[in-house]
Design a protein around this motif. Structure first.
Motif, PDB file in Angstrom:
ATOM      1  N   GLN A 255       0.929  -1.163   0.038  1.00  9.34           N
ATOM      2  CA  GLN A 255      -0.145   0.026   0.014  1.00  9.34           C
ATOM      3  C   GLN A 255       1.000   1.072  -0.115  1.00  9.34           C
ATOM      4  N   THR A 256       1.810   1.108   0.729  1.00  9.22           N
ATOM      5  CA  THR A 256       2.740   2.231   0.958  1.00  9.22           C
ATOM      6  C   THR A 256       3.485   2.696  -0.411  1.00  9.22           C
ATOM      7  N   ALA A 257       3.820   1.335  -1.211  1.00  7.04           N
ATOM      8  CA  ALA A 257       4.367   1.463  -2.636  1.00  7.04           C
ATOM      9  C   ALA A 257       3.626   2.048  -3.725  1.00  7.04           C
ATOM     10  N   LEU A 258       2.280   1.594  -3.393  1.00  5.34           N
ATOM     11  CA  LEU A 258       1.275   2.381  -4.528  1.00  5.34           C
ATOM     12  C   LEU A 258       0.821   3.650  -4.381  1.00  5.34           C
ATOM     13  N   SER A 259       1.026   4.022  -3.185  1.00  6.38           N
ATOM     14  CA  SER A 259       0.724   5.616  -2.750  1.00  6.38           C
ATOM     15  C   SER A 259       1.684   6.591  -3.091  1.00  6.38           C
ATOM     16  N   LEU A 260       2.993   5.921  -3.573  1.00  4.46           N
ATOM     17  CA  LEU A 260       4.203   6.544  -3.775  1.00  4.46           C
ATOM     18  C   LEU A 260       4.480   6.480  -5.612  1.00  4.46           C
ATOM     19  N   THR A 261       3.773   5.718  -5.874  1.00  2.00           N
ATOM     20  CA  THR A 261       3.933   5.435  -7.303  1.00  2.00           C
ATOM     21  C   THR A 261       3.843   6.850  -8.279  1.00  2.00           C
ATOM     22  N   PRO A 262       4.577   7.042  -9.044  1.00  2.00           N
ATOM     23  CA  PRO A 262       5.896   6.206  -9.332  1.00  2.00           C
ATOM     24  C   PRO A 262       7.016   6.290  -8.398  1.00  2.00           C
ATOM     25  N   LEU A 263       7.615   4.974  -8.274  1.00  2.00           N
ATOM     26  CA  LEU A 263       8.696   4.927  -7.158  1.00  2.00           C
ATOM     27  C   LEU A 263       9.962   5.244  -7.442  1.00  2.00           C
ATOM     28  N   HIS A 264      10.473   6.094  -6.783  1.00  2.00           N
ATOM     29  CA  HIS A 264      12.070   6.326  -7.002  1.00  2.00           C
ATOM     30  C   HIS A 264      13.027   5.500  -6.515  1.00  2.00           C
ATOM     31  N   PRO A 265      14.162   5.364  -6.626  1.00  2.00           N
ATOM     32  CA  PRO A 265      15.150   4.295  -6.280  1.00  2.00           C
ATOM     33  C   PRO A 265      15.360   4.729  -4.707  1.00  2.00           C
ATOM     34  N   GLY A 266      15.175   6.082  -4.228  1.00  2.00           N
ATOM     35  CA  GLY A 266      15.314   6.475  -2.872  1.00  2.00           C
ATOM     36  C   GLY A 266      14.138   5.969  -2.066  1.00  2.00           C
ATOM     37  N   ASP A 267      12.758   5.954  -2.652  1.00  2.00           N
ATOM     38  CA  ASP A 267      11.878   5.343  -2.082  1.00  2.00           C
ATOM     39  C   ASP A 267      11.589   3.949  -1.708  1.00  2.00           C
ATOM     40  N   VAL A 268      12.368   3.208  -2.713  1.00  2.00           N
ATOM     41  CA  VAL A 268      12.746   1.850  -2.514  1.00  2.00           C
ATOM     42  C   VAL A 268      13.523   1.312  -1.337  1.00  2.00           C
ATOM     43  N   ALA A 269      14.575   2.032  -1.331  1.00  2.00           N
ATOM     44  CA  ALA A 269      15.713   2.056  -0.324  1.00  2.00           C
ATOM     45  C   ALA A 269      15.057   2.189   0.882  1.00  2.00           C
ATOM     46  N   HIS A 270      14.217   3.321   1.239  1.00  2.00           N
ATOM     47  CA  HIS A 270      13.625   3.655   2.467  1.00  2.00           C
ATOM     48  C   HIS A 270      12.537   2.690   2.871  1.00  2.00           C
TER      49      HIS A 270
END
Ligand code: KG4
Ligand code: ZN
Length: 395
Positions: A255-270
């Motif tokens: 759900q967090t990933a969906l709310s951030l779409t498009p995901l940046h590499p920084g988001d994925v690391a966090h």
């Protein structure tokens, strides 16, 4: 076998960790030698292990592992049929390599041990039937080994640690807290009511596009992230019985990933770092609870503090953040922390050969009609854990 295309296969990985405190005995006649075979999931492995009959100490003579990751990567997970066929294709080479690098002929062995469960049934059958054929050909006893028991007892091979101890077993298919009382004697204190921890790492990696296998990818990616960036849930924390649940955590990551779409590499690391932080908190809380149970009901007939060792084993035990957190916890609580070297956390045949040697030493061998078991709990008497989804459930 002639004509086999070996160019697509992953290279054979031969790992003999530098085991501290393990002396090479001067009189090798006092050693028993066991060939182990492991094919329960996506690693094809064979190893030769020696056990000194006087000191009980073990040493690894060879440890050959071939991972099938390349064959499964396109599917984002292990495909049972592909796994079984891949074991068939290479097991003979792996066994030959294990025997020759140990410098031990079939006639020099005392027993053949193979994983007989739990795991993917096709792969288990390949390894177990091969072991039976070798046992017949070499007129050797067979030991049918429980894969979970092999993870549980690896520290006996690497450090000479004997039960009793508290075990956190964290792999792709299992997440359990167990009192290890003796060889063959386990009391389950807690288990997962949904996903295994390794499964949660793998699913998190998949949904974040990090590939397969997920655990190492999440761990690598998390190094660049902020573990406090996303407040993810800590399921089961504070519950009395030390069960685990990871399905809700995985959903929260999605759900967090969906709310951030498009995901940046920084988001994925966090997200990876926040996921690991949530896992570390849950595991710590559950282990603290299990330590209290062990302290209140120590395995009988022992000195009061004999059991105060925590062992972490299974593929996820390779996670450095988890290891560091458990080490800190043990220091705080007066427990000693133990973990196999990284190369013996994931599936390997040295641990299978080791359990084979322990059981052989007790005169416990198995008949050639022993059947592979997809399911084989260490504590068969443990009640099923109550699902978190049920209203009013007290897990
Ligand atoms: O014990 P294992 O090799 O196979 C089973 O018996 O399941 O465990 C495999 C699991 C996989 O889910 C994999 O992603 C996870 O262990 N794993 C890790 C790490 N290395 C392997 N999980 C977290 N961090 C790691 N470094
Ligand atoms: Zn395993």
């Amino acid at each position: 076998m002639g004509g086999r295309d070996k160019t697509r296969q992953a290279p054979i990985h031969s790992a003999i960790p530098n085991l501290r405190n393990i002396d090479v005995p001067s009189d090798s006649a006092k050693e028993i030698l066991v060939l182990g075979i492991e094919t329960s999931c996506d690693e094809t492995a064979a190893a030769v292990v020696a056990r000194d009959t006087v000191t009980g100490r073990g040493r690894i003579l060879s440890n050959v592992v071939r991972s099938q990751w390349e064959s499964h990567r396109a599917f984002g997970g292990v495909v049972p049929e592909i796994a079984a066929r891949a074991h068939v294709e290479c097991l003979d080479d792996i066994v030959r390599e294990a025997l020759s690098s140990a410098g031990v002929p079939l006639s020099g062995l005392d027993a053949i041990a193979a994983t007989a469960g739990p795991g993917l049934i096709g792969g288990l059958i390949v390894g177990l039937v091969s072991a039976k054929a070798l046992a017949l050909a070499g007129d050797l006893p067979l030991v049918a080994v429980n894969h979970l028991e092999a993870h549980a007892l690896t520290v006996g091979l690497t450090e000479g640690l004997a039960p009793p101890y508290l075990l956190l077993l964290v792999s792709g298919g299992h997440t359990q807290l167990l009192a290890v009382v003796d060889l063959g004697r386990y009391r389950r204190l807690g288990t997962t009511i949904d996903d295994a921890l390794g499964e949660a790492f793998d699913k998190t990696a998949k949904l974040l596009g990090l590939g397969f296998p997920g655990g190492p990818a999440v761990e690598r990616t998390a190094r660049d992230g902020n573990p406090a960036r996303f407040p993810l849930p800590r399921p089961m924390m504070g519950r009395e019985v030390p069960h685990f649940s990871f399905a809700g955590l995985k959903t929260a990551v999605r759900q967090t990933a969906l709310s951030l779409t498009p995901l940046h590499p920084g988001d994925v690391a966090h997200l990876c770092a926040s996921f690991e932080a949530a896992v570390a908190d849950c595991v710590r809380d559950r282990v603290v609870r299990a330590m209290s149970i062990m302290d209140n009901q120590p395995p009988s007939g022992r000195e009061p503090n004999d059991h105060r060792h925590l062992v972490v084993a299974g593929g996820v035990a390779a996670n450095l953040r988890l290891r560091a957190g458990l080490q800190r916890l043990c220091t705080e609580r007066g427990y000693t922390f133990h973990a196999p070297p990284l190369s013996l956390c994931s599936d390997n045949a040295a641990m299978i050969a080791w359990v084979g040697a322990l059981r052989f030493a007790r005169g416990e061998t198995d008949p050639l009609d022993f059947a592979a078991r997809a399911r084989w709990p260490l504590d068969a008497a443990a009640a099923p854990a109550i699902g978190a989804g049920r209203l009013g459930a007290k897990a």
